[in-house]
Design a protein around this motif. Structure first.
Motif, short mmCIF file in Angstrom:
data_model
loop_
_atom_site.label_atom_id
_atom_site.label_comp_id
_atom_site.label_asym_id
_atom_site.label_seq_id
_atom_site.Cartn_x
_atom_site.Cartn_y
_atom_site.Cartn_z
N MET A 21 0.83 -1.20 0.00
CA MET A 21 0.00 0.00 0.00
C MET A 21 0.87 1.26 0.00
SD MET A 21 -2.66 1.39 2.88
CE MET A 21 -1.26 1.77 3.95
N LEU A 22 1.90 1.27 0.84
CA LEU A 22 2.79 2.43 0.90
C LEU A 22 3.52 2.64 -0.42
CD1 LEU A 22 4.34 2.07 4.47
CD2 LEU A 22 2.60 3.69 3.71
N CYS A 23 3.99 1.56 -1.03
CA CYS A 23 4.67 1.68 -2.33
C CYS A 23 3.73 2.21 -3.39
CB CYS A 23 5.24 0.33 -2.75
SG CYS A 23 6.62 -0.25 -1.73
N ARG A 24 2.51 1.69 -3.42
CA ARG A 24 1.54 2.15 -4.41
C ARG A 24 1.20 3.62 -4.20
NH1 ARG A 24 -2.21 -3.30 -4.31
NH2 ARG A 24 -0.87 -4.49 -5.73
N GLU A 25 1.09 4.03 -2.95
CA GLU A 25 0.84 5.45 -2.67
C GLU A 25 2.00 6.31 -3.13
OE1 GLU A 25 -0.13 5.84 1.48
OE2 GLU A 25 -2.12 4.97 1.21
N ALA A 26 3.21 5.73 -3.14
CA ALA A 26 4.40 6.45 -3.62
C ALA A 26 4.51 6.40 -5.14
CB ALA A 26 5.65 5.86 -2.98
N GLY A 27 3.61 5.62 -5.80
CA GLY A 27 3.56 5.63 -7.24
C GLY A 27 4.24 4.47 -7.94
N PHE A 28 4.54 3.40 -7.22
CA PHE A 28 5.15 2.26 -7.89
C PHE A 28 4.70 0.95 -7.25
CE2 PHE A 28 8.02 3.16 -4.40
CZ PHE A 28 8.47 1.92 -3.99
N GLU A 29 4.86 -0.11 -8.01
CA GLU A 29 4.57 -1.46 -7.55
C GLU A 29 5.91 -2.12 -7.18
OE1 GLU A 29 2.08 -4.55 -6.50
OE2 GLU A 29 1.45 -2.62 -7.30
N PRO A 30 6.07 -2.58 -5.94
CA PRO A 30 7.35 -3.17 -5.55
C PRO A 30 7.62 -4.48 -6.30
CG PRO A 30 5.72 -3.55 -3.85
CD PRO A 30 5.09 -2.64 -4.86
N ASP A 31 8.86 -4.67 -6.71
CA ASP A 31 9.30 -5.90 -7.38
C ASP A 31 9.72 -6.89 -6.28
OD1 ASP A 31 10.38 -7.89 -8.94
OD2 ASP A 31 12.04 -6.67 -9.68
N ILE A 32 8.77 -7.63 -5.74
CA ILE A 32 9.03 -8.55 -4.63
C ILE A 32 9.63 -9.83 -5.20
CG2 ILE A 32 8.03 -9.84 -2.72
CD1 ILE A 32 5.81 -7.67 -2.67
#
Length: 51
Positions: A21-32
């Protein structure tokens, strides 16, 4: 941060959902790329990847 590989807890965990959620709010999808609930393993993966 968006270009880096990420380590996270298993799918469905509260902490993974919060991190995504935090990454998406920052504008990106984390590469897990790594998934583990062992915090010591997570710490070592981050340490190994840090220049």
């Amino acid at each position: 941060m968006a270009q880096r590989a990420w380590v996270a807890e298993p799918s469905g965990s509260a902490s993974r959902n919060w991190m995504r959620m935090l990454c998406r709010e920052a504008g990106f999808e984390p590469d897990i790329r790594f998934t583990t609930d062992d915090l010591l393993v997570q710490q070592q993966l981050v340490a190994d990847a840090t220049p």
